[in-house]
Design an enzyme around this catalytic site. Sequence first.
Site, PDB file in Angstrom:
ATOM      1  N   LYS A   1     -28.156 -47.935 -53.294  1.00 41.99           N
ATOM      2  CA  LYS A   1     -27.438 -46.707 -53.629  1.00 41.99           C
ATOM      3  C   LYS A   1     -27.935 -45.555 -52.759  1.00 41.99           C
ATOM      4  O   LYS A   1     -27.143 -44.788 -52.193  1.00 41.99           O
ATOM      5  CB  LYS A   1     -27.623 -46.380 -55.119  1.00 41.99           C
ATOM      6  CG  LYS A   1     -26.820 -47.321 -56.011  1.00 41.99           C
ATOM      7  CD  LYS A   1     -27.224 -47.283 -57.476  1.00 41.99           C
ATOM      8  CE  LYS A   1     -26.447 -48.347 -58.252  1.00 41.99           C
ATOM      9  NZ  LYS A   1     -26.879 -48.537 -59.635  1.00 41.99           N
TER      10      LYS A   1
ATOM     11  N   GLN B   1     -30.843 -45.975 -63.925  1.00 40.72           N
ATOM     12  CA  GLN B   1     -30.582 -47.406 -63.739  1.00 40.72           C
ATOM     13  C   GLN B   1     -30.899 -48.183 -65.022  1.00 40.72           C
ATOM     14  O   GLN B   1     -31.936 -47.997 -65.636  1.00 40.72           O
ATOM     15  CB  GLN B   1     -31.431 -47.928 -62.559  1.00 40.72           C
ATOM     16  CG  GLN B   1     -31.167 -49.362 -62.164  1.00 40.72           C
ATOM     17  CD  GLN B   1     -29.784 -49.583 -61.547  1.00 40.72           C
ATOM     18  OE1 GLN B   1     -29.180 -48.683 -60.985  1.00 40.72           O
ATOM     19  NE2 GLN B   1     -29.274 -50.789 -61.686  1.00 40.72           N
TER      20      GLN B   1
ATOM     21  N   ASP C   1     -21.994 -42.500 -63.851  1.00 40.79           N
ATOM     22  CA  ASP C   1     -21.738 -43.853 -64.347  1.00 40.79           C
ATOM     23  C   ASP C   1     -20.517 -43.884 -65.272  1.00 40.79           C
ATOM     24  O   ASP C   1     -19.965 -44.955 -65.541  1.00 40.79           O
ATOM     25  CB  ASP C   1     -22.941 -44.345 -65.174  1.00 40.79           C
ATOM     26  CG  ASP C   1     -23.913 -45.188 -64.358  1.00 40.79           C
ATOM     27  OD1 ASP C   1     -23.447 -45.950 -63.498  1.00 40.79           O
ATOM     28  OD2 ASP C   1     -25.137 -45.084 -64.603  1.00 40.79           O
TER      29      ASP C   1
HETATM   30  N1  GUN Z   1     -27.386 -51.706 -64.049  1.00 39.68           N
HETATM   31  C1  GUN Z   1     -26.475 -52.629 -63.650  1.00 39.68           C
HETATM   32  N2  GUN Z   1     -25.291 -52.044 -63.346  1.00 39.68           N
HETATM   33  C2  GUN Z   1     -25.462 -50.719 -63.563  1.00 39.68           C
HETATM   34  C3  GUN Z   1     -24.609 -49.582 -63.423  1.00 39.68           C
HETATM   35  O1  GUN Z   1     -23.434 -49.675 -63.046  1.00 39.68           O
HETATM   36  N3  GUN Z   1     -25.167 -48.371 -63.730  1.00 39.68           N
HETATM   37  C4  GUN Z   1     -26.446 -48.248 -64.161  1.00 39.68           C
HETATM   38  N4  GUN Z   1     -26.891 -47.023 -64.454  1.00 39.68           N
HETATM   39  N5  GUN Z   1     -27.264 -49.274 -64.302  1.00 39.68           N
HETATM   40  C5  GUN Z   1     -26.776 -50.499 -63.997  1.00 39.68           C
END
Ligand code: GUN
Length: 304
Positions: free
Chosen positions: A54, A98, A121
């Site tokens: 990311k 995350q 998100d």
């Molecule tokens: N862990 C796995 N996929 C995601 C996601 O799309 N967002 C977040 N914050 N954590 C994740």
Amino acid sequence: MSGASIIDGRVAANAVLEEVQVEVQGLSESGVEPCLAVVLVGDDAASDVYVRNKVLTARKIGMRSIEHRLSADIDEARLLALVSELNENPQVHGILVQMPLPPHIDPDLVINAIDPMKDVDGFHRENVGDLALGRAVLTPCTPTGCLYLLKRVLGDISGRHAVVIGRSNIVGKPMAALLLNANCSVTILHSRSVDAPAIARTADIIVVAAGKPRLVDESWIKPGAVVLDVGINRISEDGKQRLVGDVYFESVSRVAGAITPVPGGVGPMTIAFLMRNTVLAAKQQSAVTKTVAAHVLAASSLRV
Ligand code: GUN
């Protein structure tokens, strides 16, 4: 021999990222430098890779990002204090914590502590509610990426029967809401559904997010259907580690019209739409009110 055309998620993600990069440049020139804050708690290897990707993608498109790495035993209160600090920081437009979090931390509490305007998100209950009402700006990245792929392959998807397999809060439920908002007839299948393959066989569109390796084979597929595979499962086969989806690719690609591979299908879309959400969040925060923001965004080329 495969009959289905392969949907290349890397190419589609790059097309989105190119548009986002232009928007980042434009916003920066007008004095708003979009910035994403990513918070990682603990040292889970998979989460570490996701977070690194990311941050690297943000850098690649000229977007500012801030990384906070916290130890696995951090107090819930300290994590909430960090979220509150990021909420108050006008230079931060997007906040992503995350998942999964360590078991002593309540993920709902953390998600709902994020300012909904910065919730890139799309997991905050206010954004979940807005999605259900068909007026959300920030929608979950993976299902939004899926919707983009479907429109890229099919054009208008109005009136199509879409089957979503899996009912998670992160993918299945928001996917169903997005498809409904796009005028599909939507069915959600899950572990308690009776004769799921027979229902799936009536679908023009199938999105699989069940978390079960190779759950869906050709017996679930109407010839010509478009199949998106959200699953990422590590399995060991013939003494080797392999990455497979929730779709049995070799089987389904014989009958489907189009299909996403794993890897290289839906995966790259998630990060591209996180970047796009950060730009939307920055625009939303620079607009006077949320209503004005919604009008601004309705006209944006980044709208899916
Ligand atoms: N862990 C796995 N996929 C995601 C996601 O799309 N967002 C977040 N914050 N954590 C994740």
